[in-house]
Design an enzyme around this catalytic site. Sequence first.
Site, mmCIF file in Angstrom:
data_model
loop_
_atom_site.group_PDB
_atom_site.id
_atom_site.type_symbol
_atom_site.label_atom_id
_atom_site.label_comp_id
_atom_site.label_asym_id
_atom_site.label_seq_id
_atom_site.Cartn_x
_atom_site.Cartn_y
_atom_site.Cartn_z
ATOM 1 N N GLU A 281 0.941 -1.125 0.041
ATOM 2 C CA GLU A 281 -0.092 -0.126 0.067
ATOM 3 C C GLU A 281 0.644 1.467 -0.140
ATOM 4 O OE1 GLU A 281 -2.965 -0.017 -0.443
ATOM 5 O OE2 GLU A 281 -3.505 2.090 -0.082
ATOM 6 N N GLU A 312 -0.975 9.535 -5.794
ATOM 7 C CA GLU A 312 0.093 8.466 -5.834
ATOM 8 C C GLU A 312 0.603 7.869 -7.117
ATOM 9 O OE1 GLU A 312 -1.459 6.417 -2.738
ATOM 10 O OE2 GLU A 312 -1.233 8.172 -1.435
ATOM 11 N N ASP A 470 -6.845 3.044 2.974
ATOM 12 C CA ASP A 470 -6.124 1.862 3.530
ATOM 13 C C ASP A 470 -7.371 0.942 3.520
ATOM 14 O OD1 ASP A 470 -3.959 3.279 3.895
ATOM 15 O OD2 ASP A 470 -4.359 3.796 5.914
HETATM 16 P P1 8BR Z 1 -6.279 8.359 0.341
HETATM 17 O O1 8BR Z 1 -6.275 8.391 1.964
HETATM 18 O O2 8BR Z 1 -5.299 7.108 0.271
HETATM 19 O O3 8BR Z 1 -5.976 9.374 -0.446
HETATM 20 O O4 8BR Z 1 -7.562 7.490 -0.053
HETATM 21 C C1 8BR Z 1 -8.719 8.140 0.423
HETATM 22 C C2 8BR Z 1 -9.947 7.437 -0.485
HETATM 23 O O5 8BR Z 1 -11.155 7.640 0.416
HETATM 24 C C3 8BR Z 1 -10.187 8.144 -1.797
HETATM 25 O O6 8BR Z 1 -9.651 7.750 -2.891
HETATM 26 C C4 8BR Z 1 -11.798 8.015 -1.689
HETATM 27 O O7 8BR Z 1 -11.974 6.758 -2.640
HETATM 28 C C5 8BR Z 1 -12.109 7.807 -0.296
HETATM 29 N N1 8BR Z 1 -13.125 8.783 0.237
HETATM 30 C C6 8BR Z 1 -13.037 9.890 0.716
HETATM 31 BR BR1 8BR Z 1 -11.428 10.806 0.434
HETATM 32 N N2 8BR Z 1 -14.012 10.671 1.063
HETATM 33 C C7 8BR Z 1 -15.080 9.677 1.124
HETATM 34 C C8 8BR Z 1 -16.202 9.788 1.386
HETATM 35 N N3 8BR Z 1 -16.784 10.592 1.817
HETATM 36 N N4 8BR Z 1 -16.915 8.402 1.324
HETATM 37 C C9 8BR Z 1 -16.560 7.332 0.915
HETATM 38 N N5 8BR Z 1 -15.096 7.419 0.349
HETATM 39 C C10 8BR Z 1 -14.460 8.340 0.616
#
Ligand code: 8BR
Length: 487
Positions: A281, A312, A470
């Site tokens: 990851e 990323e 994650d």
């Molecule tokens: P990273 O922390 O690796 O960027 O991943 C965050 C992921 O969380 C995003 O790719 C998105 O798919 C998911 N996400 C986020 Br940000 N906000 C969200 C929400 N309100 N509901 C569902 N998924 C969310």
Amino acid sequence: MDIQEWEQRHTDAFYNVKKSLPYLEGMFVAYNSNIDAIKHLTDEDLCRLMELFDEVDIQKRVETYPREINEPLDFMARLLISMREGKAAEIPTHTSDIHEWLKAHLGFDYARMGGQAGIISNLLARLELKKVVAYIPWLSEEQADYFAASDNLLHPKLEDGKVVLKPPKEAFKPGIESKVNWIFEYSRGLEVTCNGNNFTVPRDNRLIISSRPKWIRLDMDREIYEQLESLYPIDGAMLSGYQMIKEEYEDGSTYKDYVSHSVKVIEKLKALNPELRIHVELTSIQNRVIRKAILTEIVARHVHSLGLDTVEVANALNVLGHEELSYSVIRKEENGITSLYHGAVQLLKDLSLERVHVHSLGFYICILAKGHPLTLKEHRDALLFSSTLAGAKALTGDIENLDEAAAGLEVPVSGKGIEDLENFKLYCVGKRLCTPEEFEFGYLYGADHNAVIIPSKVVEKPKSTVGIGDTISAGAFAAMLATMKQK
Ligand code: 8BR
């Protein structure tokens, strides 16, 4: 794309995967965990903090723009800078002095598990996997308290020269410091005065003081490496935290040492079970030398699966020499999703992977090498399962068990995600990656790879977004492995 159809597919996938999970014998998760201490700063907190310093000193320190936190005045200066601009910042500190000072002078509102391996271990344990073996080289007594207290979550411990598996609370290393990251959230509208200068905080944001103790090494204890078989049976490993590797250490060792140790661990994990799958990851890695070494020396040829977000993907492409593609992923223009797809395919090829899972807000893409033992429908179920977990996590902040994870089914599929995919459909059909009907299923067929794309569930007002990435990667990887075992 029919949104109702995708809702139904989420529900079916959730229950399919739920039935498969018991087929997994065990998952190994390493290396990084920390404690996140969260403090929302109020007017009073800020006044109390300011009183601890001479405002002229603060002003002078602001002007030097400290790049790391060596003493409380550095913290105060960076806090004011972050608030003045309403801009998020993350600044390292190399000792635990500031942690002690903050505990004594400010305190936190609440604390939670942080770090990818910590978050993933807790999630998998709560998804009721038979066995989750977490390994954190710097597991302190305080840190152990943040692991889920469930019988299926274990950590290796050396007892009379023998490696045994114990609950984290019985496996910590006595006397070592904890890695505590402080997260200071502040709100728009807060009035700040310092040395005669006034400003109003322009937007909600946060300042993070990240703990990077100098003694921390991303490595496996020798005895555990030598008796790695004591952790088995395991079917998969989820590895993260490589971003903590530094170019040089004070003792003369360099990143090359830790990269080569990391590869040895991966090779041994696979040698002990040739069917075992390894997922890495990724997270943002500022240092380009380290980013490149992780990708080309640890990930390439050694691991099977990679999980990452869109930023990323762009960063990875950049160090692998695909600057133009990298910029078009990051620009996120109309054809952003097309670039993202090509970028993910490029990573699969450059790094000789079996699977690349990209998560974005509203949709996920998973690129698969030809010949993978699962069908595209099974891969799609794994992604849909992880989308439901993301929904549950955003909704509740944490997932306590599989029944609670089902709450994610109530979260609607993102309309924006569907719209983005509709635009992508024109490209895919035009390039004959699929027929319009195949696209409705989320299946793409490239010359040297296949792909699955799904619209995902998005919570409009999330309780928290920490650890969702994650959660998505771990949920999908565990679901995929469980389905492979079941077959
Ligand atoms: P990273 O922390 O690796 O960027 O991943 C965050 C992921 O969380 C995003 O790719 C998105 O798919 C998911 N996400 C986020 Br940000 N906000 C969200 C929400 N309100 N509901 C569902 N998924 C969310």
